[in-house]
Scaffold this motif. Structure first.
Motif, PDB file in Angstrom:
ATOM      1  N   ASN A 164      48.410  46.355  33.396  1.00 20.48           N
ATOM      2  CA  ASN A 164      48.280  45.361  31.955  1.00 20.48           C
ATOM      3  C   ASN A 164      47.142  45.951  31.165  1.00 20.48           C
ATOM      4  O   ASN A 164      46.042  46.352  31.663  1.00 20.48           O
ATOM      5  CB  ASN A 164      47.942  44.019  32.406  1.00 20.48           C
ATOM      6  N   HIS A 165      47.431  45.851  29.917  1.00 21.09           N
ATOM      7  CA  HIS A 165      46.215  46.059  28.757  1.00 21.09           C
ATOM      8  C   HIS A 165      46.458  44.675  27.991  1.00 21.09           C
ATOM      9  O   HIS A 165      47.393  44.267  27.311  1.00 21.09           O
ATOM     10  CB  HIS A 165      46.710  47.293  28.136  1.00 21.09           C
ATOM     11  N   PRO A 166      45.053  44.183  27.819  1.00 20.61           N
ATOM     12  CA  PRO A 166      43.832  44.314  28.458  1.00 20.61           C
ATOM     13  C   PRO A 166      43.948  44.163  30.055  1.00 20.61           C
ATOM     14  O   PRO A 166      44.681  43.549  30.678  1.00 20.61           O
ATOM     15  CB  PRO A 166      43.007  43.377  27.700  1.00 20.61           C
ATOM     16  N   TYR A 167      43.059  44.975  30.749  1.00 21.47           N
ATOM     17  CA  TYR A 167      42.847  44.777  32.260  1.00 21.47           C
ATOM     18  C   TYR A 167      42.630  43.348  32.648  1.00 21.47           C
ATOM     19  O   TYR A 167      41.885  42.517  31.821  1.00 21.47           O
ATOM     20  CB  TYR A 167      42.028  45.622  32.655  1.00 21.47           C
ATOM     21  N   ARG A 168      43.008  42.832  33.795  1.00 21.53           N
ATOM     22  CA  ARG A 168      42.512  41.698  34.237  1.00 21.53           C
ATOM     23  C   ARG A 168      40.994  41.635  34.405  1.00 21.53           C
ATOM     24  O   ARG A 168      40.161  42.606  34.538  1.00 21.53           O
ATOM     25  CB  ARG A 168      43.027  41.555  35.613  1.00 21.53           C
ATOM     26  N   THR A 169      40.436  40.327  34.280  1.00 21.48           N
ATOM     27  CA  THR A 169      38.905  40.160  34.322  1.00 21.48           C
ATOM     28  C   THR A 169      38.639  40.203  35.878  1.00 21.48           C
ATOM     29  O   THR A 169      39.263  39.719  36.722  1.00 21.48           O
ATOM     30  CB  THR A 169      38.505  38.973  33.619  1.00 21.48           C
ATOM     31  N   TYR A 170      37.442  41.001  36.135  1.00 15.39           N
ATOM     32  CA  TYR A 170      36.940  41.038  37.302  1.00 15.39           C
ATOM     33  C   TYR A 170      35.296  41.006  37.066  1.00 15.39           C
ATOM     34  O   TYR A 170      34.705  41.820  36.606  1.00 15.39           O
ATOM     35  CB  TYR A 170      37.234  42.384  38.266  1.00 15.39           C
ATOM     36  N   ASN A 171      34.801  39.814  37.854  1.00 17.74           N
ATOM     37  CA  ASN A 171      33.405  39.791  37.623  1.00 17.74           C
ATOM     38  C   ASN A 171      32.529  39.976  39.029  1.00 17.74           C
ATOM     39  O   ASN A 171      31.528  39.396  39.185  1.00 17.74           O
ATOM     40  CB  ASN A 171      33.055  38.153  37.055  1.00 17.74           C
ATOM     41  N   GLY A 172      33.176  40.601  39.928  1.00 18.20           N
ATOM     42  CA  GLY A 172      32.497  40.871  41.234  1.00 18.20           C
ATOM     43  C   GLY A 172      32.871  39.587  42.085  1.00 18.20           C
ATOM     44  O   GLY A 172      33.684  38.781  41.801  1.00 18.20           O
ATOM     45  N   VAL A 173      32.348  39.830  43.479  1.00 19.33           N
ATOM     46  CA  VAL A 173      32.642  38.594  44.296  1.00 19.33           C
ATOM     47  C   VAL A 173      31.200  38.230  44.665  1.00 19.33           C
ATOM     48  O   VAL A 173      30.287  38.881  44.757  1.00 19.33           O
ATOM     49  CB  VAL A 173      33.339  39.055  45.761  1.00 19.33           C
ATOM     50  N   PRO A 174      30.990  36.778  45.022  1.00 22.53           N
ATOM     51  CA  PRO A 174      29.760  36.275  45.618  1.00 22.53           C
ATOM     52  C   PRO A 174      29.232  36.550  46.710  1.00 22.53           C
ATOM     53  O   PRO A 174      28.048  36.573  47.146  1.00 22.53           O
ATOM     54  CB  PRO A 174      30.022  34.809  45.582  1.00 22.53           C
ATOM     55  N   LEU A 175      30.199  37.561  47.641  1.00 19.65           N
ATOM     56  CA  LEU A 175      29.611  37.801  49.063  1.00 19.65           C
ATOM     57  C   LEU A 175      28.638  39.329  48.961  1.00 19.65           C
ATOM     58  O   LEU A 175      29.120  40.464  48.263  1.00 19.65           O
ATOM     59  CB  LEU A 175      30.728  38.447  49.656  1.00 19.65           C
ATOM     60  N   LYS A 176      27.391  39.082  49.083  1.00 21.59           N
ATOM     61  CA  LYS A 176      26.517  40.037  48.749  1.00 21.59           C
ATOM     62  C   LYS A 176      25.633  40.276  50.325  1.00 21.59           C
ATOM     63  O   LYS A 176      25.294  39.247  50.969  1.00 21.59           O
ATOM     64  CB  LYS A 176      25.302  39.724  47.910  1.00 21.59           C
ATOM     65  N   PRO A 177      25.512  41.285  50.654  1.00 23.83           N
ATOM     66  CA  PRO A 177      25.045  41.821  52.137  1.00 23.83           C
ATOM     67  C   PRO A 177      23.338  41.347  52.100  1.00 23.83           C
ATOM     68  O   PRO A 177      23.009  41.431  51.055  1.00 23.83           O
ATOM     69  CB  PRO A 177      25.036  43.136  52.334  1.00 23.83           C
ATOM     70  N   SER A 178      22.847  41.097  53.146  1.00 25.56           N
ATOM     71  CA  SER A 178      21.669  40.836  53.274  1.00 25.56           C
ATOM     72  C   SER A 178      20.954  41.240  54.701  1.00 25.56           C
ATOM     73  O   SER A 178      21.802  41.311  55.653  1.00 25.56           O
ATOM     74  CB  SER A 178      21.172  39.341  53.245  1.00 25.56           C
ATOM     75  N   ALA A 179      19.751  41.503  54.918  1.00 25.38           N
ATOM     76  CA  ALA A 179      19.317  41.836  56.110  1.00 25.38           C
ATOM     77  C   ALA A 179      18.469  40.744  56.723  1.00 25.38           C
ATOM     78  O   ALA A 179      18.216  39.865  56.281  1.00 25.38           O
ATOM     79  CB  ALA A 179      18.099  42.820  55.765  1.00 25.38           C
ATOM     80  N   ASP A 180      18.698  41.033  58.003  1.00 28.24           N
ATOM     81  CA  ASP A 180      18.159  39.777  59.025  1.00 28.24           C
ATOM     82  C   ASP A 180      16.812  40.512  59.607  1.00 28.24           C
ATOM     83  O   ASP A 180      16.227  41.501  59.329  1.00 28.24           O
ATOM     84  CB  ASP A 180      19.239  39.540  60.091  1.00 28.24           C
ATOM     85  N   LYS A 181      16.304  39.831  60.716  1.00 25.94           N
ATOM     86  CA  LYS A 181      14.936  40.120  61.164  1.00 25.94           C
ATOM     87  C   LYS A 181      14.960  41.396  61.980  1.00 25.94           C
ATOM     88  O   LYS A 181      13.986  41.938  62.353  1.00 25.94           O
ATOM     89  CB  LYS A 181      14.406  39.015  62.174  1.00 25.94           C
TER      90      LYS A 181
END
Length: 254
Positions: A164-181
């Motif tokens: 489609n034009h315009p393209y669908r809106t994508y604002n990323g996902v809330p899943l962000k990797p993090s480091a543990d101990k």
């Protein structure tokens, strides 16, 4: 004629799809890694005799922004492009259409396109193991058909792709990797992050504003010290279960 394999593949699925197509397409090709931050992509200039196999993953039905910013720096000069989109068994939506626009704006002539399934990079229980042997065989057959079309002189039909034009809106996902101990601060994740979202002097931290949730840091960590929030991951998996169920088919557009 020179063949270039231009790939954005943070966790390897898109690269595998691209390889299954490229190897039977030609015996020799030059690999260009779009995930690298140390490459001046504006230095790449192609000719009308060249063929560029451009492979990207679908993130929320779109081409990853970082891949777009690097692809638009290329100088196509009417080189022919074969577009490859890998998606995690849900849907690729506007990714092919956007990739075609990006490549044409960079001066390429889009000759063919493929949508192929790869193991989901975040929820790996979806399309596990794909592309598999069946996919490899099918992508090889696609390569023969695309090679035949490109070999026909005077083939100038405009490629019509879904989207489609315009393209669908994508604002990323809330899943962000993090480091543990268990993080040893070796810096592997920082050096390999396509977005530069992990500071080299403190690799246990993630800049969530820059992070594109590509999961590269998780895949390269030698200590398996990086992960996603388990509760959020479980909730997202339940939400996508119906959409990602069943075996989706690979598609070829000529």
């Amino acid at each position: 004629m020179a063949v270039y394999e231009i790939v954005f593949s943070p966790t390897g699925g898109t690269k595998k799809v691209s390889g299954f197509f490229t190897k039977p397409f030609c015996q020799e090709s030059t690999y260009i890694d779009l995930s690298r931050r140390d490459i001046d992509f504006s230095a790449f200039s192609f000719s009308s005799a060249d063929i560029c196999i451009v492979s990207v993953p679908s993130y929320g039905g779109r081409v990853p922004d970082i891949a777009v910013t690097r692809l638009i720096q290329l100088k196509g000069n009417n080189a022919r492009a074969v577009l490859v989109v890998a998606y995690g068994n849900r849907a690729y939506e506007d990714t092919l259409a956007e990739l075609q626009d990006v490549m044409e704006n960079a001066g390429f002539v889009c000759a063919a396109a493929i949508a192929a399934v790869a193991e989901h990079s975040i929820m790996r229980q979806f399309a596990t193991g794909r592309p598999d042997a069946q996919d490899e065989k099918e992508l090889a057959s696609f390569a023969v058909k695309v090679h035949s079309k490109i070999g026909q002189e005077g083939v100038q039909d405009s490629l019509k792709l879904p989207g489609n034009h315009p393209y669908r809106t994508y604002n990323g996902v809330p899943l962000k990797p993090s480091a543990d101990k268990s993080c040893q601060k070796c810096g592997a994740c920082a050096s390999e992050c396509p977005a530069g979202a992990i500071p080299p002097d403190n690799p246990s931290v993630t800049d969530t504003g820059k992070c594109i949730s590509c999961m590269r840091c998780i895949s390269v960590c030698p200590q398996n010290a990086r992960s996603l929030n388990k509760a959020m991951l479980a909730a997202s998996s339940i939400k996508l279960k119906k959409a990602c169920s069943g075996r989706k088919n690979n598609e070829l557009f000529l």
